[in-house]
Scaffold this active site. Structure first.
Site, PDB file in Angstrom:
ATOM      1  NE  ARG A 178      -4.129  -1.982   1.451  1.00 45.00           N
ATOM      2  CZ  ARG A 178      -5.252  -2.425   2.115  1.00 45.00           C
ATOM      3  NH1 ARG A 178      -5.503  -1.890   3.204  1.00 45.00           N
ATOM      4  NH2 ARG A 178      -6.131  -3.337   1.284  1.00 45.00           N
TER       5      ARG A 178
ATOM      6  CG  ASP B   4      15.634 -17.462  16.493  1.00 43.27           C
ATOM      7  OD1 ASP B   4      14.332 -17.745  16.644  1.00 43.27           O
ATOM      8  OD2 ASP B   4      16.321 -18.128  15.697  1.00 43.27           O
TER       9      ASP B   4
ATOM     10  N   GLY C 154       8.405 -16.639  35.502  1.00 44.56           N
ATOM     11  CA  GLY C 154       8.752 -16.945  36.659  1.00 44.56           C
ATOM     12  C   GLY C 154       9.362 -18.192  36.893  1.00 44.56           C
TER      13      GLY C 154
END
Ligand code: F6P
Length: 323
Positions: A25, A127, A185
């Site tokens: 676009r 990555d 965690g």
């Protein structure tokens, strides 16, 4: 510049379609014809490309993957294959190429650039190991997929007093694993940049059990020497006393599929649209990424053959917070 082409190459990444849409676009807005190249460099070598119109990129911003297809193309690595690509570009009157991809893809883009083709890269790989962008297209979505999986695994783990070893993608880089570990965690993380022995992993789990935790989580990068397969084999062979039962889950390509989140759509849109502006303004031979919040073009010579590592200070933080 009147005719440009857009290629998605290497591993797909959520947000590639938003980037294709932005290239098409923005290119049409600037008065260019835009070719979409099929299947990465394969389409350049074997002349599989098509003109893209405004409507052809409608409804794709929210889709994962790449509507153009992607590949790792061995033919493009040969001089003959590259010459074929050059011939196809010149026969179609294509004057500039935008390459959306990670390290391998940008190395191919640099080769094309050195053969005289105006090329601009767009930083895209889950990555996050590409120099030239603090964060690349697809990382945020892949991270959220890995995180959701870890959150779910922690629920079932705590119901059974288990520990889970979860392997996330990252061929040479521990970014996804480290960030997943920090956000989920986890008790420990094993990455190529900071390996752990199986004995060290066992000790972390044993101590966390002794501190009264009902579940354990170890996040492992696929690129670590001691990846999930190796660790799993060691735990099966040695059966150390951990307190927990241990299970292993490899997330693999599930992290690459799925709809891009808002962050990746916006990043892809901004980077890809800038890449077209650069191409049209004659600023070639750079990879467009974001550095310290600014959209930046970094020359191929500073990107290709280099490797970005995660901030290893976060390993210490992850350890402290896992107490
Ligand atoms: O480069 C992105 C990546 O998803 C890596 O994390 C992974 O090692 C590799 O691609 C997998 O490649 P393929 O999809 O070709 O198996």
């Amino acid at each position: 510049m009147k005719t440009i082409a857009v290629v998605t190459s290497g591993g797909d990444a959520p947000g590639m379609n938003a980037a294709i849409r932005a290239v098409v676009r923005t290119g049409l807005h600037r008065g260019c014809d835009v070719f979409g190249v099929r299947w990465g460099y394969h389409g350049l070598v074997f002349d599989e490309m098509q003109l893209m119109g405004l409507r052809e990129v409608g409804g794709i911003i929210q889709q994962g993957g790449t509507v153009l297809g992607s590949a790792r193309c061995s033919e493009f690595r040969t001089p003959e294959g590259r010459q074929q690509a050059l011939d196809n570009l010149s026969r179609r009157g294509i004057e500039g190429v935008i390459v959306i991809g990670g390290n391998g893809s940008q190395a191919g883009a640099q080769a094309l650039y050195e053969l005289g083709v105006p090329v601009v890269g767009v930083a895209s790989t889950i990555d996050n190991d590409l120099v030239g962008s603090d964060i690349t297209i697809g990382v945020d979505t892949a991270l959220n997929v890995a995180l959701e999986a870890c959150d779910r695994l922690k629920v079932t783990a705590s119901s059974h007093k288990r520990a889970f070893m979860v392997e996330v993608m990252g061929r040479d880089c521990g970014y996804l694993a480290l960030m997943t570990a920090l956000a989920a965690g986890a008790e420990a993380v094993v990455i190529p940049e900071a390996e752990k022995t199986p004995e060290e992993v066992a000790e972390v789990l044993r101590r966390s059990y002794q501190r009264g935790k009902t579940n354990g989580l170890i996040v492992v990068a696929e690129g670590a020497k001691n990846n999930a397969e190796k660790l799993d084999a060691w735990f099966k062979a040695n059966a150390p006393q951990l307190g927990y039962e241990l299970r292993t889950t490899k997330l693999g390509h599930v992290q690459r599929g799925g709809a891009p989140g808002a962050y990746d759509r916006l990043l892809a849109t901004r980077l890809a649209s800038t890449a077209v502006e650069y191409l049209c303004e004659g600023r070639h031979g750079v990879v467009v990424g974001t550095i310290k919040g600014e959209i930046t073009g970094t020359p191929y010579s500073e990107v290709v053959g280099k490797h970005k590592s995660p901030d290893l200070r976060l390993l210490k933080l992850a350890d402290i917070l896992a107490q």
